[in-house]
Write a protein that holds these residues in place. Sequence first.
Motif, PDB file in Angstrom:
ATOM      1  N   ALA A  69       5.468  12.873  -4.067  1.00  0.00           N
ATOM      2  CA  ALA A  69       6.070  12.271  -3.223  1.00  0.00           C
ATOM      3  C   ALA A  69       5.344  10.839  -2.668  1.00  0.00           C
ATOM      4  CB  ALA A  69       6.183  13.120  -1.681  1.00  0.00           C
ATOM      5  N   GLU A  70       6.170   9.986  -2.187  1.00  0.00           N
ATOM      6  CA  GLU A  70       5.537   8.674  -1.706  1.00  0.00           C
ATOM      7  C   GLU A  70       5.871   8.132  -0.759  1.00  0.00           C
ATOM      8  OE1 GLU A  70       6.208   5.751  -5.060  1.00  0.00           O
ATOM      9  OE2 GLU A  70       4.685   6.807  -6.443  1.00  0.00           O
ATOM     10  N   LEU A  71       5.026   7.095  -0.142  1.00  0.00           N
ATOM     11  CA  LEU A  71       5.287   6.490   1.080  1.00  0.00           C
ATOM     12  C   LEU A  71       4.705   5.256   1.254  1.00  0.00           C
ATOM     13  CD1 LEU A  71       6.379   6.664   4.213  1.00  0.00           C
ATOM     14  CD2 LEU A  71       4.176   7.662   4.675  1.00  0.00           C
ATOM     15  N   VAL A  72       5.305   4.242   1.565  1.00  0.00           N
ATOM     16  CA  VAL A  72       4.858   2.802   1.561  1.00  0.00           C
ATOM     17  C   VAL A  72       4.517   2.674   3.123  1.00  0.00           C
ATOM     18  CG1 VAL A  72       5.290   0.361   1.469  1.00  0.00           C
ATOM     19  CG2 VAL A  72       6.635   1.931  -0.171  1.00  0.00           C
ATOM     20  N   VAL A  73       3.269   2.512   3.168  1.00  0.00           N
ATOM     21  CA  VAL A  73       2.703   2.320   4.887  1.00  0.00           C
ATOM     22  C   VAL A  73       2.348   1.034   5.147  1.00  0.00           C
ATOM     23  CG1 VAL A  73       1.701   4.871   4.661  1.00  0.00           C
ATOM     24  CG2 VAL A  73       0.420   2.885   3.749  1.00  0.00           C
ATOM     25  N   ALA A  74       2.288   0.173   4.036  1.00  0.00           N
ATOM     26  CA  ALA A  74       1.941  -1.295   4.453  1.00  0.00           C
ATOM     27  C   ALA A  74       2.852  -2.200   3.439  1.00  0.00           C
ATOM     28  CB  ALA A  74       0.694  -1.800   4.447  1.00  0.00           C
ATOM     29  N   GLN A  75       3.839  -2.723   3.776  1.00  0.00           N
ATOM     30  CA  GLN A  75       4.768  -3.741   3.066  1.00  0.00           C
ATOM     31  C   GLN A  75       4.181  -4.717   2.766  1.00  0.00           C
ATOM     32  OE1 GLN A  75       7.971  -2.366   1.616  1.00  0.00           O
ATOM     33  NE2 GLN A  75       7.708  -3.976   0.353  1.00  0.00           N
ATOM     34  N   GLY A  76       4.143  -5.462   1.170  1.00  0.00           N
ATOM     35  CA  GLY A  76       3.656  -6.289   1.103  1.00  0.00           C
ATOM     36  C   GLY A  76       4.716  -7.637   1.785  1.00  0.00           C
ATOM     37  N   GLY A  77       4.135  -8.865   1.727  1.00  0.00           N
ATOM     38  CA  GLY A  77       5.094 -10.016   2.211  1.00  0.00           C
ATOM     39  C   GLY A  77       5.763 -10.649   1.099  1.00  0.00           C
ATOM     40  N   ARG A  78       7.019 -11.022   1.575  1.00  0.00           N
ATOM     41  CA  ARG A  78       7.751 -11.866   0.595  1.00  0.00           C
ATOM     42  C   ARG A  78       7.368 -13.311   0.181  1.00  0.00           C
ATOM     43  NH1 ARG A  78      13.834 -10.571   3.415  1.00  0.00           N
ATOM     44  NH2 ARG A  78      12.753 -11.144   5.259  1.00  0.00           N
ATOM     45  N   GLY A  79       7.869 -13.609  -0.837  1.00  0.00           N
ATOM     46  CA  GLY A  79       7.095 -14.923  -1.470  1.00  0.00           C
ATOM     47  C   GLY A  79       8.148 -15.949  -0.816  1.00  0.00           C
ATOM     48  N   GLY A  80       7.624 -17.068  -0.618  1.00  0.00           N
ATOM     49  CA  GLY A  80       8.526 -18.201  -0.292  1.00  0.00           C
ATOM     50  C   GLY A  80       9.162 -18.617  -1.332  1.00  0.00           C
ATOM     51  N   VAL A 132       1.140  11.810   8.191  1.00  0.00           N
ATOM     52  CA  VAL A 132       1.042  10.195   8.210  1.00  0.00           C
ATOM     53  C   VAL A 132       1.380   9.812   9.530  1.00  0.00           C
ATOM     54  CG1 VAL A 132       0.891   8.125   7.116  1.00  0.00           C
ATOM     55  CG2 VAL A 132       0.907  10.109   5.782  1.00  0.00           C
ATOM     56  N   SER A 133       0.784   9.204  10.479  1.00  0.00           N
ATOM     57  CA  SER A 133       1.175   9.088  11.568  1.00  0.00           C
ATOM     58  C   SER A 133       0.571   7.647  11.884  1.00  0.00           C
ATOM     59  CB  SER A 133       1.017   9.807  12.658  1.00  0.00           C
ATOM     60  OG  SER A 133      -0.584  10.091  12.848  1.00  0.00           O
ATOM     61  N   ASP A 134       1.291   6.847  12.817  1.00  0.00           N
ATOM     62  CA  ASP A 134       0.742   5.366  13.143  1.00  0.00           C
ATOM     63  C   ASP A 134      -0.404   5.641  14.168  1.00  0.00           C
ATOM     64  OD1 ASP A 134       0.647   3.050  15.092  1.00  0.00           O
ATOM     65  OD2 ASP A 134       1.836   2.221  13.327  1.00  0.00           O
ATOM     66  N   ALA A 135      -1.608   5.297  14.126  1.00  0.00           N
ATOM     67  CA  ALA A 135      -2.689   5.326  14.756  1.00  0.00           C
ATOM     68  C   ALA A 135      -2.621   4.711  16.183  1.00  0.00           C
ATOM     69  CB  ALA A 135      -4.043   5.159  13.994  1.00  0.00           C
ATOM     70  N   ASP A 136      -1.723   3.819  16.435  1.00  0.00           N
ATOM     71  CA  ASP A 136      -1.740   3.010  17.625  1.00  0.00           C
ATOM     72  C   ASP A 136      -0.522   3.760  18.670  1.00  0.00           C
ATOM     73  OD1 ASP A 136      -3.779   1.113  16.985  1.00  0.00           O
ATOM     74  OD2 ASP A 136      -2.238   0.317  15.596  1.00  0.00           O
ATOM     75  N   SER A 137       0.729   3.999  17.953  1.00  0.00           N
ATOM     76  CA  SER A 137       1.549   4.625  18.768  1.00  0.00           C
ATOM     77  C   SER A 137       1.901   5.988  18.614  1.00  0.00           C
ATOM     78  CB  SER A 137       2.896   3.826  18.172  1.00  0.00           C
ATOM     79  OG  SER A 137       3.133   4.329  16.850  1.00  0.00           O
ATOM     80  N   ASP A 177       0.629  -3.522  -6.466  1.00  0.00           N
ATOM     81  CA  ASP A 177       0.424  -2.683  -5.524  1.00  0.00           C
ATOM     82  C   ASP A 177      -0.864  -1.829  -5.429  1.00  0.00           C
ATOM     83  OD1 ASP A 177       2.974  -3.332  -4.510  1.00  0.00           O
ATOM     84  OD2 ASP A 177       3.993  -1.745  -5.668  1.00  0.00           O
ATOM     85  N   VAL A 178      -1.183  -1.041  -4.405  1.00  0.00           N
ATOM     86  CA  VAL A 178      -2.237  -0.186  -4.278  1.00  0.00           C
ATOM     87  C   VAL A 178      -1.868   1.289  -3.934  1.00  0.00           C
ATOM     88  CG1 VAL A 178      -4.459   0.403  -3.381  1.00  0.00           C
ATOM     89  CG2 VAL A 178      -3.966  -1.942  -3.731  1.00  0.00           C
ATOM     90  N   VAL A 179      -1.989   2.332  -5.096  1.00  0.00           N
ATOM     91  CA  VAL A 179      -1.566   3.571  -4.821  1.00  0.00           C
ATOM     92  C   VAL A 179      -2.576   4.435  -4.504  1.00  0.00           C
ATOM     93  CG1 VAL A 179      -0.260   5.352  -5.797  1.00  0.00           C
ATOM     94  CG2 VAL A 179       0.540   3.108  -6.456  1.00  0.00           C
ATOM     95  N   ILE A 208       1.098  -1.203  -0.044  1.00  0.00           N
ATOM     96  CA  ILE A 208      -0.041   0.155   0.060  1.00  0.00           C
ATOM     97  C   ILE A 208       1.000   1.330  -0.083  1.00  0.00           C
ATOM     98  CG2 ILE A 208      -1.920   1.182   1.160  1.00  0.00           C
ATOM     99  CD1 ILE A 208      -2.838  -1.492   0.371  1.00  0.00           C
ATOM    100  N   ILE A 209       0.709   2.190  -1.118  1.00  0.00           N
ATOM    101  CA  ILE A 209       1.605   3.150  -1.287  1.00  0.00           C
ATOM    102  C   ILE A 209       0.662   4.509  -1.169  1.00  0.00           C
ATOM    103  CG2 ILE A 209       3.336   4.345  -2.717  1.00  0.00           C
ATOM    104  CD1 ILE A 209       4.010   1.478  -3.812  1.00  0.00           C
ATOM    105  N   LEU A 210       1.043   5.345  -0.430  1.00  0.00           N
ATOM    106  CA  LEU A 210       0.694   6.750  -0.315  1.00  0.00           C
ATOM    107  C   LEU A 210       1.163   7.891  -1.530  1.00  0.00           C
ATOM    108  CD1 LEU A 210      -0.192   7.700   3.329  1.00  0.00           C
ATOM    109  CD2 LEU A 210      -1.654   6.566   1.775  1.00  0.00           C
ATOM    110  N   ARG A 211       0.648   8.415  -2.386  1.00  0.00           N
ATOM    111  CA  ARG A 211       1.247   9.089  -3.454  1.00  0.00           C
ATOM    112  C   ARG A 211       0.467  10.720  -3.441  1.00  0.00           C
ATOM    113  NH1 ARG A 211       1.514   6.684  -9.088  1.00  0.00           N
ATOM    114  NH2 ARG A 211       3.198   5.496  -7.973  1.00  0.00           N
ATOM    115  N   VAL A 212       1.409  11.660  -3.231  1.00  0.00           N
ATOM    116  CA  VAL A 212       0.839  13.175  -3.436  1.00  0.00           C
ATOM    117  C   VAL A 212       0.339  13.736  -4.700  1.00  0.00           C
ATOM    118  CG1 VAL A 212       1.083  15.575  -2.877  1.00  0.00           C
ATOM    119  CG2 VAL A 212       2.162  13.761  -1.282  1.00  0.00           C
ATOM    120  N   ASP A 213      -1.103  13.963  -4.651  1.00  0.00           N
ATOM    121  CA  ASP A 213      -1.596  14.660  -6.079  1.00  0.00           C
ATOM    122  C   ASP A 213      -2.162  15.890  -5.598  1.00  0.00           C
ATOM    123  OD1 ASP A 213      -3.253  15.106  -7.911  1.00  0.00           O
ATOM    124  OD2 ASP A 213      -4.301  13.319  -8.175  1.00  0.00           O
TER     125      ASP A 213
END
Length: 477
Positions: free
Chosen positions: A116-127, A99-104, A88-90, A48-53
């Motif tokens: 400008a872009e920011l990856v907020v949720a990295q995808g898992g690596r394939g096995g 952008v801040s972490d809602a929990d911490s 990816d979902v942009v 999941i990537i945030l991109r400024v528009d």
Amino acid sequence: MAIPSFVDRVTLHVYGGKGGNGCASVHREKFKPLGGPDGGNGGDGGSIILRVDSSLTTLVDYYRESHRRARNGVPGRGDHANGATGDDVVLAVPRGTVVSDADSGELLADLTRDGAELVVAQGGRGGLGNAALASAARKAPGFALLGEEGETRRITLELKLVADIGLVGYPSAGKSSLIAAISRARPKIADYPFTTLVPNLGVVVAGDVTYTVADVPGLIEGASEGRGLGLEFLRHIERCAAIVHVIDCATFEPGRDPLTDLDVIEAELEAHGGLADRPRMVALNKIDIPDAAELADLVTADLEARGLRVFRVSTKNGEGLRELTYAMAELAALRAAEPEPEPARPVLRPRPVGGVPDFTVVREGELWRVRGEKPERWVRQTDFSNAEAVGYLADRLNRVGIETKLLELGAEPGDGVAIGGDDAVVFDFAPQIDVGAEILGRRGEDNRFVEERPAAQRRRAKDEAYHQARAEEENSE
């Protein structure tokens, strides 16, 4: 409930895609039943990537749909076919999104540059498939690694408008009328307080300078403490290059006058913090009313004595607007002349050789707990329904020294060992066993390629018998 058109703060749940599982496959051909491993790797999950528009001015899309998921990676297949990577979902966000972490509450990024872009949720690596796991010691693995889960996160998006000039003042001071008179913005205008419920942006052209003006909803005394709407919208003034106080010179409310209004608004800006260095100007509004024009003449000298530039304006007949817009253009031009701040560069701090270990081991009651990025990731990649895969995991853990560390701390065979945190996997401690000078075969090792097949053994025995018989015949002669 109606969905608002302007939203400047949302909580967003983001889910990275899961990595595809590796494939365990053995190549087979006629007369070649064991042609070697050919299982492909799984594809990585999407992120999941945030991109400024810069064309966006609201976060309303994420108010309507607050959960976003990326696609999973495709599992690997036989014949060395690797799985496809998940898309990816942009997500497009406006300029000025924090952008801040809602929990911490940790600040992740302040997105102010277009693109400008920011990856907020990295995808898992394939096995890895069994072809990638093959080695000289493990020639035909009968297992593959599982894909990792994608990152799951709850983030807060907070919009702070990026404008050159911010208009502030009491409700009904004429800010909306002013921005409508000097730009093409058409905010709601009425003769009652708090007409403006959301910030408005207008683009103003003054000579060769084009700049943006933000009309911030009315502030009142105590706004920084939550009274009225000020607490919700004070953040939108933070990025303005200059502040223009719009003061109502025609108000009939008791205890109100231009100097008092200015002091009250300045006190709220000071309580909010971070705005003391912004240039100020004052627009004395509604001078088309005779009493208001007289009051503006009386207070102009006092305001100028405070070092403020004062403009007498009327949004009804346009008096003073040209001078005000050109004065604001001068301040906006100063910001445009400032060099673009360089993006922050990541600081790489490699670990020293022989420094911090890859894991920690602590005793928790009757349990030994192992924590570390590598061992926890290896556990997530393991298919515990496959004995070879479990053996391979044990070899990996032993290779980094976990078994040695447990023995040093006094762990005994049969003790419980948990690898990970709340979702830990618990094992019974069973260290590798030495037999004489040799170590038993590696766990998960396939001995079919180490030992000779029965047919080859029979052929070798016949050859030896034949040569022995020939040798005896020669000796008898």
